[in-house]
Design a protein around this motif. Structure first.
Motif, PDB file in Angstrom:
ATOM      1  N   SER A  25       5.927  -7.578  -7.098  1.00  0.00           N
ATOM      2  CA  SER A  25       6.425  -8.815  -7.697  1.00  0.00           C
ATOM      3  C   SER A  25       6.707  -9.894  -6.660  1.00  0.00           C
ATOM      4  CB  SER A  25       7.689  -8.534  -8.520  1.00  0.00           C
ATOM      5  OG  SER A  25       8.729  -8.091  -7.665  1.00  0.00           O
ATOM      6  N   THR A  26       6.860  -9.492  -5.401  1.00  0.00           N
ATOM      7  CA  THR A  26       7.142 -10.473  -4.349  1.00  0.00           C
ATOM      8  C   THR A  26       5.976 -10.673  -3.379  1.00  0.00           C
ATOM      9  OG1 THR A  26       8.171  -8.772  -2.971  1.00  0.00           O
ATOM     10  CG2 THR A  26       9.623 -10.035  -4.442  1.00  0.00           C
ATOM     11  N   GLY A  27       4.841 -10.054  -3.659  1.00  0.00           N
ATOM     12  CA  GLY A  27       3.679 -10.257  -2.796  1.00  0.00           C
ATOM     13  C   GLY A  27       2.939  -8.966  -2.501  1.00  0.00           C
ATOM     14  N   ALA A  28       2.035  -9.049  -1.528  1.00  0.00           N
ATOM     15  CA  ALA A  28       1.170  -7.921  -1.178  1.00  0.00           C
ATOM     16  C   ALA A  28       1.980  -6.731  -0.675  1.00  0.00           C
ATOM     17  CB  ALA A  28       0.156  -8.350  -0.125  1.00  0.00           C
ATOM     18  N   TRP A  29       1.497  -5.537  -0.993  1.00  0.00           N
ATOM     19  CA  TRP A  29       2.128  -4.317  -0.495  1.00  0.00           C
ATOM     20  C   TRP A  29       1.979  -4.240   1.013  1.00  0.00           C
ATOM     21  CZ3 TRP A  29      -0.507  -0.424  -4.328  1.00  0.00           C
ATOM     22  CH2 TRP A  29       0.102  -0.514  -5.588  1.00  0.00           C
ATOM     23  N   ALA A  30       2.898  -3.545   1.639  1.00  0.00           N
ATOM     24  CA  ALA A  30       2.795  -3.291   3.077  1.00  0.00           C
ATOM     25  C   ALA A  30       1.497  -2.514   3.324  1.00  0.00           C
ATOM     26  CB  ALA A  30       3.993  -2.482   3.551  1.00  0.00           C
ATOM     27  N   PRO A  31       0.780  -2.862   4.389  1.00  0.00           N
ATOM     28  CA  PRO A  31      -0.475  -2.152   4.666  1.00  0.00           C
ATOM     29  C   PRO A  31      -0.224  -0.696   5.037  1.00  0.00           C
ATOM     30  CG  PRO A  31       0.087  -3.623   6.471  1.00  0.00           C
ATOM     31  CD  PRO A  31       1.091  -3.867   5.388  1.00  0.00           C
ATOM     32  N   LEU A  32      -1.290   0.083   5.029  1.00  0.00           N
ATOM     33  CA  LEU A  32      -1.188   1.482   5.430  1.00  0.00           C
ATOM     34  C   LEU A  32      -0.695   1.559   6.866  1.00  0.00           C
ATOM     35  CD1 LEU A  32      -4.538   2.844   3.955  1.00  0.00           C
ATOM     36  CD2 LEU A  32      -2.238   3.242   3.078  1.00  0.00           C
ATOM     37  N   GLN A  33       0.173   2.536   7.140  1.00  0.00           N
ATOM     38  CA  GLN A  33       0.704   2.686   8.485  1.00  0.00           C
ATOM     39  C   GLN A  33      -0.213   3.520   9.367  1.00  0.00           C
ATOM     40  OE1 GLN A  33       4.598   4.230   7.646  1.00  0.00           O
ATOM     41  NE2 GLN A  33       5.422   2.206   7.193  1.00  0.00           N
ATOM     42  N   LYS A  34      -0.989   4.373   8.737  1.00  0.00           N
ATOM     43  CA  LYS A  34      -1.936   5.201   9.492  1.00  0.00           C
ATOM     44  C   LYS A  34      -3.097   5.570   8.582  1.00  0.00           C
ATOM     45  CE  LYS A  34       0.776   9.319   8.460  1.00  0.00           C
ATOM     46  NZ  LYS A  34       1.573  10.398   8.983  1.00  0.00           N
ATOM     47  N   GLU A  35      -4.179   6.006   9.188  1.00  0.00           N
ATOM     48  CA  GLU A  35      -5.361   6.372   8.411  1.00  0.00           C
ATOM     49  C   GLU A  35      -5.054   7.562   7.506  1.00  0.00           C
ATOM     50  OE1 GLU A  35      -9.798   7.947   9.400  1.00  0.00           O
ATOM     51  OE2 GLU A  35      -9.029   6.301  10.623  1.00  0.00           O
ATOM     52  N   ARG A  36      -5.597   7.531   6.327  1.00  0.00           N
ATOM     53  CA  ARG A  36      -5.373   8.580   5.335  1.00  0.00           C
ATOM     54  C   ARG A  36      -6.264   9.786   5.604  1.00  0.00           C
ATOM     55  NH1 ARG A  36      -0.788   7.735   4.217  1.00  0.00           N
ATOM     56  NH2 ARG A  36      -0.456   5.536   4.252  1.00  0.00           N
ATOM     57  N   LYS A  37      -5.754  10.961   5.217  1.00  0.00           N
ATOM     58  CA  LYS A  37      -6.496  12.211   5.405  1.00  0.00           C
ATOM     59  C   LYS A  37      -7.856  12.172   4.728  1.00  0.00           C
ATOM     60  CE  LYS A  37      -2.293  14.941   5.605  1.00  0.00           C
ATOM     61  NZ  LYS A  37      -1.441  15.896   4.902  1.00  0.00           N
ATOM     62  N   ARG A  38      -7.904  11.586   3.550  1.00  0.00           N
ATOM     63  CA  ARG A  38      -9.151  11.552   2.791  1.00  0.00           C
ATOM     64  C   ARG A  38      -9.983  10.315   3.108  1.00  0.00           C
ATOM     65  NH1 ARG A  38      -5.406  14.066  -0.209  1.00  0.00           N
ATOM     66  NH2 ARG A  38      -5.988  15.961  -1.285  1.00  0.00           N
ATOM     67  N   GLY A  39      -9.482   9.498   4.001  1.00  0.00           N
ATOM     68  CA  GLY A  39     -10.242   8.320   4.412  1.00  0.00           C
ATOM     69  C   GLY A  39     -10.143   7.142   3.468  1.00  0.00           C
ATOM     70  N   GLY A  40      -9.309   7.243   2.422  1.00  0.00           N
ATOM     71  CA  GLY A  40      -9.180   6.133   1.481  1.00  0.00           C
ATOM     72  C   GLY A  40      -8.462   4.956   2.106  1.00  0.00           C
ATOM     73  N   SER A  41      -8.851   3.775   1.723  1.00  0.00           N
ATOM     74  CA  SER A  41      -8.223   2.588   2.303  1.00  0.00           C
ATOM     75  C   SER A  41      -7.303   1.882   1.310  1.00  0.00           C
ATOM     76  CB  SER A  41      -9.305   1.616   2.785  1.00  0.00           C
ATOM     77  OG  SER A  41     -10.083   1.179   1.685  1.00  0.00           O
ATOM     78  N   LYS A  42      -7.237   2.360   0.085  1.00  0.00           N
ATOM     79  CA  LYS A  42      -6.388   1.729  -0.925  1.00  0.00           C
ATOM     80  C   LYS A  42      -4.961   2.284  -0.800  1.00  0.00           C
ATOM     81  CE  LYS A  42      -7.902  -0.352  -4.265  1.00  0.00           C
ATOM     82  NZ  LYS A  42      -7.836  -1.761  -4.581  1.00  0.00           N
ATOM     83  N   VAL A  43      -4.007   1.374  -0.702  1.00  0.00           N
ATOM     84  CA  VAL A  43      -2.605   1.758  -0.581  1.00  0.00           C
ATOM     85  C   VAL A  43      -2.144   2.438  -1.870  1.00  0.00           C
ATOM     86  CG1 VAL A  43      -0.267   0.863  -0.201  1.00  0.00           C
ATOM     87  CG2 VAL A  43      -2.214  -0.168   1.002  1.00  0.00           C
ATOM     88  N   LEU A  44      -1.390   3.523  -1.721  1.00  0.00           N
ATOM     89  CA  LEU A  44      -0.844   4.339  -2.824  1.00  0.00           C
ATOM     90  C   LEU A  44      -1.917   4.996  -3.687  1.00  0.00           C
ATOM     91  CD1 LEU A  44       2.230   2.343  -4.241  1.00  0.00           C
ATOM     92  CD2 LEU A  44       2.195   4.111  -2.485  1.00  0.00           C
ATOM     93  N   GLN A  45      -3.145   5.062  -3.213  1.00  0.00           N
ATOM     94  CA  GLN A  45      -4.216   5.588  -4.056  1.00  0.00           C
ATOM     95  C   GLN A  45      -5.096   6.596  -3.327  1.00  0.00           C
ATOM     96  OE1 GLN A  45      -5.829   2.280  -6.656  1.00  0.00           O
ATOM     97  NE2 GLN A  45      -4.536   1.125  -5.233  1.00  0.00           N
TER      98      GLN A  45
END
Length: 140
Positions: free
Chosen positions: A54-74
């Motif tokens: 509601s206040t803007g973009a989500w904080a970016p990922l802090q580190k690379e995901r195990k599965r290689g996904g680049s979508k935050v929370l997904q």
């Protein structure tokens, strides 16, 4: 010659009937609230797509995901898929039962706030407008 205006029994009866219909719609609001819950759910799904709170973009990922996904929370899609909607006679609800959902939505400790469970002012205004139309004449 006298003139007057009159509010007769037929007009009063018509108003009473309209009020009765309104009361009946309010008592049995499930169709309206189900429709509203679906719209609210779509809004939450859009927040995942937009990666936006509601206040803007989500904080970016802090580190690379195990599965290689680049979508935050997904990364696994479990959180997004856990979001459900429900419309009853007197309410509309969007919810998730995942224990860790609130930590992500509200932020906690080292976990940044990435609010996904919120309703935009535009959607809220639209649903309230729909409610006024539904209460007054029954149109969904």
């Amino acid at each position: 010659m006298p003139i007057d205006i009159e509010f007769d029994k037929a007009q009063v009866d018509a108003i009473k009937e309209n009020f009765r219909k309104i009361q009946d719609r309010i008592k049995h609001g499930k169709p309206f609230f189900q429709r509203s819950a679906i719209r609210m759910h779509r809004g939450v799904m859009q927040h995942f797509s937009d990666e936006m709170g509601s206040t803007g973009a989500w904080a970016p990922l802090q580190k690379e995901r195990k599965r290689g996904g680049s979508k935050v929370l997904q990364d696994t899609g479990i959180l997004r898929a856990s979001v459900r909607f429900q419309g009853e006679d007197d309410n509309a609800r969007v919810h998730t039962d995942l224990v860790y959902a609130a930590r992500h939505n509200d932020g906690h400790g080292a976990t940044p706030r990435r609010e996904f469970m919120w309703m935009s002012p535009e959607l809220r205004k639209s649903i309230m407008g729909d409610m006024a139309v539904w209460i007054s004449d029954g149109r969904l």
